[in-house]
Design a protein around this motif. Structure first.
Motif, short mmCIF file in Angstrom:
data_model
loop_
_atom_site.label_atom_id
_atom_site.label_comp_id
_atom_site.label_asym_id
_atom_site.label_seq_id
_atom_site.Cartn_x
_atom_site.Cartn_y
_atom_site.Cartn_z
N ASP A 1 8.61 109.92 -2.07
CA ASP A 1 7.27 109.86 -2.64
C ASP A 1 6.83 108.40 -2.61
N PHE A 2 5.82 108.10 -1.78
CA PHE A 2 5.35 106.72 -1.62
C PHE A 2 4.11 106.43 -2.46
N SER A 3 3.86 107.24 -3.48
CA SER A 3 2.63 107.06 -4.27
C SER A 3 2.61 105.71 -4.99
N ALA A 4 3.76 105.09 -5.20
CA ALA A 4 3.81 103.81 -5.91
C ALA A 4 3.73 102.62 -4.97
N ILE A 5 3.49 102.87 -3.70
CA ILE A 5 3.40 101.77 -2.73
C ILE A 5 2.35 102.02 -1.66
N ALA A 6 1.98 103.29 -1.46
CA ALA A 6 1.08 103.65 -0.35
C ALA A 6 -0.34 103.11 -0.52
N LYS A 7 -0.87 103.14 -1.75
CA LYS A 7 -2.23 102.62 -1.95
C LYS A 7 -2.28 101.14 -1.60
N GLY A 8 -1.28 100.40 -2.06
CA GLY A 8 -1.22 98.98 -1.74
C GLY A 8 -1.13 98.73 -0.25
N TYR A 9 -0.31 99.53 0.42
CA TYR A 9 -0.17 99.41 1.86
C TYR A 9 -1.49 99.75 2.56
N GLY A 10 -2.18 100.78 2.06
CA GLY A 10 -3.46 101.15 2.63
C GLY A 10 -4.48 100.03 2.51
N VAL A 11 -4.46 99.31 1.39
CA VAL A 11 -5.34 98.15 1.22
C VAL A 11 -5.06 97.10 2.29
N ASP A 12 -3.76 96.83 2.52
CA ASP A 12 -3.37 95.86 3.55
C ASP A 12 -3.86 96.29 4.93
N VAL A 13 -3.73 97.57 5.22
CA VAL A 13 -4.13 98.09 6.53
C VAL A 13 -5.64 97.92 6.75
N VAL A 14 -6.44 98.24 5.73
CA VAL A 14 -7.89 98.10 5.84
C VAL A 14 -8.28 96.63 5.96
N ALA A 15 -7.65 95.77 5.16
CA ALA A 15 -7.96 94.34 5.21
C ALA A 15 -7.61 93.76 6.59
N GLU A 16 -6.51 94.21 7.16
CA GLU A 16 -6.11 93.74 8.49
C GLU A 16 -7.08 94.24 9.56
N PHE A 17 -7.58 95.46 9.39
CA PHE A 17 -8.58 95.99 10.32
C PHE A 17 -9.84 95.11 10.31
N LEU A 18 -10.31 94.78 9.11
CA LEU A 18 -11.52 93.95 8.99
C LEU A 18 -11.28 92.55 9.55
#
Length: 353
Positions: free
Chosen positions: A180-197
């Protein structure tokens, strides 16, 4: 006569020079205003839904490009890899079986980061705690609380060291284990979006998903991005802030127990499960905020600290010194108190200041 003519020529030259100097001075005085106006008109704000929560993104772009469709598509693919709520995601397939060969680029990095934080925190952060999260009623299937004997038996399936992986695949060493990655996935998703931008040339941005965020550069006023930390009260308003943090090219994540809970038999059941005991934590730490270089790391450590409690969280930060923390806890009389590590203090302010 010739002398007067020469004087007139000199006066004319001096006058022209003065006019030129005044013109250049006015142009230089106006330049900052023009730059500020360009930043204001280049401000883009996006919001939407993902991972069972919301996202809010603000960035500065002179061309005012709208990346919403691209970001939504990116997050759909991201969830197709790491969401337990998507039945055919890579994570769901792994939880239903014993082995997964990676098809998307997100599973391996989150495993690598999870292993590092698991080892550093002595197991306080552990994505294999998923079965216990579900058992206590905080997973995708809803409440299904069993008796303590079942909980004790389930502890045999807990332990990230029982998961092995390489660059191509991940394997369970015990059938029935569940990630269960619920305690890390949101943070990782933020990094992914920031890197895209960043890849689109965006240098000034604030990306937030479910309260986890990354800030880069400056806001439209030419200042550091500022974000609030809520008062850890069950019935508190969303805009009731305890403190404010200015982020200097940093990520920040906050974890707390004061809202995500339910009551059973008059007892509050917290969503933070201690992997060592299999039971919800019970201590005085109400909110843990971590400021780090990336949001995946901040997210994981914020969760770990909610498992560890106030004293152990402070001790861990002092030993590691790789991230900064701001903790809100209750003292023996029930009053709210806070602790800030040295590195976060210069960026911290309080609404009453």
């Amino acid at each position: 006569m010739r002398s007067n003519a020469n004087k007139n020529i000199i006066y004319s030259i001096i006058l022209l020079l003065l006019v030129a100097i005044v013109y250049l001075y006015r142009q230089n005085q106006q330049k900052p205003v023009e730059e500020i106006e360009e930043k204001v008109t280049g401000k883009v704000t996006l919001n939407g839904n993902t991972m069972g929560t919301t996202y809010n993104i603000t960035y500065l772009d002179p061309s005012e490009r709208d990346f919403q469709v691209s970001i939504d598509s990116l997050l759909v693919v991201f969830n197709q890899s790491l969401s337990t709520y998507v039945p055919d995601s890579e994570l769901s397939k792994f939880n239903q079986g014993d082995t997964l060969f990676f098809g998307l680029p997100y599973f391996l990095p989150v495993l690598q980061s999870s292993k590092a934080v698991y080892e550093t925190t002595g197991g306080a952060f552990d994505p294999t705690v998923g079965p216990l999260v579900n058992l206590w009623g905080f997973g995708p299937t809803g409440p299904q609380l069993k008796d303590s004997v079942n909980i004790d038996e389930m502890l045999d399936l807990i332990g990230f060291n029982k998961i092995t992986f390489d660059s191509a695949s991940v394997i369970k060493t015990k059938p029935g284990m569940y990630l269960d990655f619920s305690a890390i996935a949101k943070g990782y998703g933020v990094d992914v979006v920031a890197e895209f931008l960043k890849g689109k040339g965006i240098e000034n941005l604030l990306v937030e998903i479910g309260g986890e965020l990354v800030a880069r550069g400056m806001n439209e006023k030419g200042e550091l991005w500022k974000v609030g930390i809520n008062r850890p009260e069950e019935l508190g308003r969303a805009d009731d802030l305890y403190s404010i943090v200015a982020l200097d090219n940093k990520a920040m994540a906050t974890s707390g127990n004061y809202r995500n809970y339910y009551e059973s038999g008059g007892i509050k059941i917290s969503h933070t499960i201690n992997p060592a005991t299999g039971r919800p934590v019970n201590h005085n730490l109400l909110s843990a905020t971590v400021m780090a270089g990336d949001c995946m790391t901040a997210d994981a450590y914020a969760t770990a600290m909610m498992v560890m409690g106030t004293d152990k969280a402070i001790e861990l930060q002092k030993i590691q010194n790789l991230f900064e923390i701001f903790l809100i806890y209750s003292d023996s009389t029930g009053q709210l108190k806070s602790y800030a590590s040295e590195g976060i203090k210069p960026f911290l302010s309080f609404p009453q200041d």
